[in-house]
Write a protein that holds these residues in place. Structure first.
Motif, PDB file in Angstrom:
ATOM      1  N   GLY A  37     -14.753 -66.386  28.467  1.00  0.00           N
ATOM      2  CA  GLY A  37     -15.272 -66.955  27.674  1.00  0.00           C
ATOM      3  C   GLY A  37     -16.667 -67.693  27.881  1.00  0.00           C
ATOM      4  N   ILE A  38     -17.231 -67.714  29.038  1.00  0.00           N
ATOM      5  CA  ILE A  38     -18.903 -67.951  29.414  1.00  0.00           C
ATOM      6  C   ILE A  38     -19.121 -66.550  28.755  1.00  0.00           C
ATOM      7  CG2 ILE A  38     -20.424 -68.522  30.537  1.00  0.00           C
ATOM      8  CD1 ILE A  38     -18.505 -70.924  31.792  1.00  0.00           C
ATOM      9  N   GLY A  39     -18.245 -65.248  29.309  1.00  0.00           N
ATOM     10  CA  GLY A  39     -19.275 -64.324  29.150  1.00  0.00           C
ATOM     11  C   GLY A  39     -19.359 -63.950  27.601  1.00  0.00           C
ATOM     12  N   ALA A  40     -18.241 -63.931  26.841  1.00  0.00           N
ATOM     13  CA  ALA A  40     -18.086 -63.735  25.428  1.00  0.00           C
ATOM     14  C   ALA A  40     -19.147 -64.496  24.703  1.00  0.00           C
ATOM     15  CB  ALA A  40     -16.521 -63.575  25.137  1.00  0.00           C
ATOM     16  N   PHE A  41     -19.673 -65.856  25.366  1.00  0.00           N
ATOM     17  CA  PHE A  41     -20.152 -66.638  24.460  1.00  0.00           C
ATOM     18  C   PHE A  41     -22.036 -66.099  25.453  1.00  0.00           C
ATOM     19  CE2 PHE A  41     -23.427 -70.122  24.716  1.00  0.00           C
ATOM     20  CZ  PHE A  41     -23.161 -70.352  23.591  1.00  0.00           C
ATOM     21  N   ARG A  42     -21.466 -65.761  25.958  1.00  0.00           N
ATOM     22  CA  ARG A  42     -23.203 -64.573  26.027  1.00  0.00           C
ATOM     23  C   ARG A  42     -23.825 -63.745  24.901  1.00  0.00           C
ATOM     24  NH1 ARG A  42     -24.474 -65.891  32.865  1.00  0.00           N
ATOM     25  NH2 ARG A  42     -25.710 -67.720  32.169  1.00  0.00           N
ATOM     26  N   ALA A  43     -22.895 -62.898  25.310  1.00  0.00           N
ATOM     27  CA  ALA A  43     -22.607 -61.983  25.010  1.00  0.00           C
ATOM     28  C   ALA A  43     -22.412 -61.808  22.966  1.00  0.00           C
ATOM     29  CB  ALA A  43     -21.176 -60.585  25.191  1.00  0.00           C
ATOM     30  N   GLY A  44     -22.428 -63.064  22.713  1.00  0.00           N
ATOM     31  CA  GLY A  44     -22.371 -62.660  21.329  1.00  0.00           C
ATOM     32  C   GLY A  44     -21.404 -62.980  19.864  1.00  0.00           C
ATOM     33  N   ASP A  45     -19.879 -62.642  21.277  1.00  0.00           N
ATOM     34  CA  ASP A  45     -18.774 -63.034  20.840  1.00  0.00           C
ATOM     35  C   ASP A  45     -17.986 -63.888  20.335  1.00  0.00           C
ATOM     36  OD1 ASP A  45     -16.064 -61.618  20.086  1.00  0.00           O
ATOM     37  OD2 ASP A  45     -16.230 -61.006  21.339  1.00  0.00           O
ATOM     38  N   GLN A  46     -18.252 -64.800  19.275  1.00  0.00           N
ATOM     39  CA  GLN A  46     -17.627 -65.582  18.992  1.00  0.00           C
ATOM     40  C   GLN A  46     -16.563 -65.796  19.150  1.00  0.00           C
ATOM     41  OE1 GLN A  46     -19.232 -67.751  15.727  1.00  0.00           O
ATOM     42  NE2 GLN A  46     -21.616 -67.487  16.443  1.00  0.00           N
ATOM     43  N   LYS A  47     -15.191 -65.318  18.702  1.00  0.00           N
ATOM     44  CA  LYS A  47     -14.438 -65.255  18.611  1.00  0.00           C
ATOM     45  C   LYS A  47     -13.444 -65.449  19.733  1.00  0.00           C
ATOM     46  CE  LYS A  47      -9.579 -63.089  15.983  1.00  0.00           C
ATOM     47  NZ  LYS A  47      -9.922 -62.009  15.467  1.00  0.00           N
ATOM     48  N   THR A  48     -14.151 -64.351  20.644  1.00  0.00           N
ATOM     49  CA  THR A  48     -13.263 -64.920  22.465  1.00  0.00           C
ATOM     50  C   THR A  48     -13.888 -64.912  22.413  1.00  0.00           C
ATOM     51  OG1 THR A  48     -13.351 -61.585  22.033  1.00  0.00           O
ATOM     52  CG2 THR A  48     -13.190 -62.934  23.380  1.00  0.00           C
ATOM     53  N   SER A  49     -14.917 -66.001  22.426  1.00  0.00           N
ATOM     54  CA  SER A  49     -15.492 -67.002  23.441  1.00  0.00           C
ATOM     55  C   SER A  49     -15.042 -68.335  22.580  1.00  0.00           C
ATOM     56  CB  SER A  49     -16.700 -66.875  22.687  1.00  0.00           C
ATOM     57  OG  SER A  49     -17.653 -68.532  23.284  1.00  0.00           O
ATOM     58  N   GLN A  50     -14.146 -68.726  21.763  1.00  0.00           N
ATOM     59  CA  GLN A  50     -12.959 -69.630  21.397  1.00  0.00           C
ATOM     60  C   GLN A  50     -11.784 -69.682  21.817  1.00  0.00           C
ATOM     61  OE1 GLN A  50     -13.848 -72.308  19.438  1.00  0.00           O
ATOM     62  NE2 GLN A  50     -16.007 -72.363  20.168  1.00  0.00           N
ATOM     63  N   ASN A  51     -11.793 -68.309  21.909  1.00  0.00           N
ATOM     64  CA  ASN A  51      -9.964 -68.384  21.795  1.00  0.00           C
ATOM     65  C   ASN A  51      -9.838 -67.909  23.101  1.00  0.00           C
ATOM     66  OD1 ASN A  51      -8.774 -68.198  19.480  1.00  0.00           O
ATOM     67  ND2 ASN A  51      -8.914 -64.935  20.332  1.00  0.00           N
ATOM     68  N   MET A  52     -10.775 -68.067  24.221  1.00  0.00           N
ATOM     69  CA  MET A  52     -10.852 -67.722  25.741  1.00  0.00           C
ATOM     70  C   MET A  52     -11.288 -69.465  26.307  1.00  0.00           C
ATOM     71  SD  MET A  52     -10.216 -65.150  27.466  1.00  0.00           S
ATOM     72  CE  MET A  52      -8.997 -65.238  26.337  1.00  0.00           C
ATOM     73  N   MET A  53     -11.384 -70.730  25.229  1.00  0.00           N
ATOM     74  CA  MET A  53     -11.925 -71.592  25.808  1.00  0.00           C
ATOM     75  C   MET A  53     -10.355 -72.890  25.731  1.00  0.00           C
ATOM     76  SD  MET A  53     -14.746 -72.486  27.438  1.00  0.00           S
ATOM     77  CE  MET A  53     -15.002 -71.090  27.019  1.00  0.00           C
ATOM     78  N   ARG A  54     -10.313 -71.926  24.065  1.00  0.00           N
ATOM     79  CA  ARG A  54      -8.882 -72.265  23.804  1.00  0.00           C
ATOM     80  C   ARG A  54      -7.213 -72.191  25.323  1.00  0.00           C
ATOM     81  NH1 ARG A  54      -9.164 -70.864  18.048  1.00  0.00           N
ATOM     82  NH2 ARG A  54     -10.217 -72.769  17.456  1.00  0.00           N
ATOM     83  N   TRP A  55      -7.572 -71.482  25.163  1.00  0.00           N
ATOM     84  CA  TRP A  55      -6.644 -71.165  26.823  1.00  0.00           C
ATOM     85  C   TRP A  55      -7.282 -71.974  28.261  1.00  0.00           C
ATOM     86  CZ3 TRP A  55      -1.983 -68.597  26.492  1.00  0.00           C
ATOM     87  CH2 TRP A  55      -1.482 -67.647  25.468  1.00  0.00           C
ATOM     88  N   ARG A  56      -8.147 -71.523  28.220  1.00  0.00           N
ATOM     89  CA  ARG A  56      -9.377 -72.916  28.936  1.00  0.00           C
ATOM     90  C   ARG A  56      -8.348 -73.624  29.531  1.00  0.00           C
ATOM     91  NH1 ARG A  56     -12.650 -76.879  29.806  1.00  0.00           N
ATOM     92  NH2 ARG A  56     -13.086 -76.510  27.750  1.00  0.00           N
ATOM     93  N   ILE A  57      -8.216 -74.623  28.025  1.00  0.00           N
ATOM     94  CA  ILE A  57      -7.595 -75.540  27.706  1.00  0.00           C
ATOM     95  C   ILE A  57      -6.147 -75.843  27.991  1.00  0.00           C
ATOM     96  CG2 ILE A  57      -7.345 -77.724  25.998  1.00  0.00           C
ATOM     97  CD1 ILE A  57     -10.063 -77.907  27.048  1.00  0.00           C
ATOM     98  N   ALA A  58      -5.623 -74.213  27.959  1.00  0.00           N
ATOM     99  CA  ALA A  58      -4.034 -74.743  28.017  1.00  0.00           C
ATOM    100  C   ALA A  58      -3.698 -74.267  29.159  1.00  0.00           C
ATOM    101  CB  ALA A  58      -3.585 -73.091  27.113  1.00  0.00           C
ATOM    102  N   GLY A  59      -4.600 -73.661  30.455  1.00  0.00           N
ATOM    103  CA  GLY A  59      -4.456 -73.712  32.061  1.00  0.00           C
ATOM    104  C   GLY A  59      -4.456 -74.714  32.476  1.00  0.00           C
ATOM    105  N   GLN A  60      -5.952 -75.654  31.795  1.00  0.00           N
ATOM    106  CA  GLN A  60      -6.093 -76.979  32.029  1.00  0.00           C
ATOM    107  C   GLN A  60      -4.124 -77.849  32.317  1.00  0.00           C
ATOM    108  OE1 GLN A  60      -9.144 -78.274  29.816  1.00  0.00           O
ATOM    109  NE2 GLN A  60     -10.711 -77.888  31.872  1.00  0.00           N
ATOM    110  N   GLY A  61      -3.800 -77.516  30.719  1.00  0.00           N
ATOM    111  CA  GLY A  61      -2.564 -78.636  30.680  1.00  0.00           C
ATOM    112  C   GLY A  61      -1.587 -78.162  31.616  1.00  0.00           C
TER     113      GLY A  61
END
Length: 122
Positions: A37-61
């Motif tokens: 997600g951080i890599g996608a954010f740096r690359a400017g890919d907002q959609k992938t960045s948002q999806n990865m942050m959601r998957w991160r929350i799921a992983g934490q859960g």
């Protein structure tokens, strides 16, 4: 009271991973999603960045659920087994060389009297 040798950091991590095998899996997934997600954010890919942050929350859960489930499911049985093993290890008879060292450094009055009767100095 038996003496239990302290664990090193790596021994403790290995033991905990064996006790609750799903927690390291969830932790690895969470770290992967965060880094991607951080890599996608740096690359400017907002959609992938948002999806990865959601998957991160799921992983934490998932990791939290796995830890709680592991405490409930593995907790008592594993701890009892481990304590029985440590008690058996602590009750093992020391070797003759170890007994000699223990007896020569034992500061109790009985050990001093025994040492005097054999002619050695404690």
């Amino acid at each position: 009271m038996p003496y239990y040798a302290p664990e090193s950091f790596t021994q403790k991590v290995k033991r905990k991973a064996m006790e609750e095998p799903l927690v390291p899996l969830g932790l690895g997934f969470t770290v992967f999603a965060m880094l991607k997600g951080i890599g996608a954010f740096r690359a400017g890919d907002q959609k992938t960045s948002q999806n990865m942050m959601r998957w991160r929350i799921a992983g934490q859960g998932f990791t939290l659920f796995a830890a709680l489930y592991g405490m409930y499911f593995y907790g008592d049985a594993y701890q009892k087994k481990r304590l029985e093993h440590l008690d058996q290890m602590s009750q093992a008879q020391p070797s003759a060389a170890a007994r000699a060292i223990i007896e020569s450094t034992d500061p109790t009055p009985a050990a001093a009297a025994a040492a005097e009767s054999t002619g050695s100095k404690a």
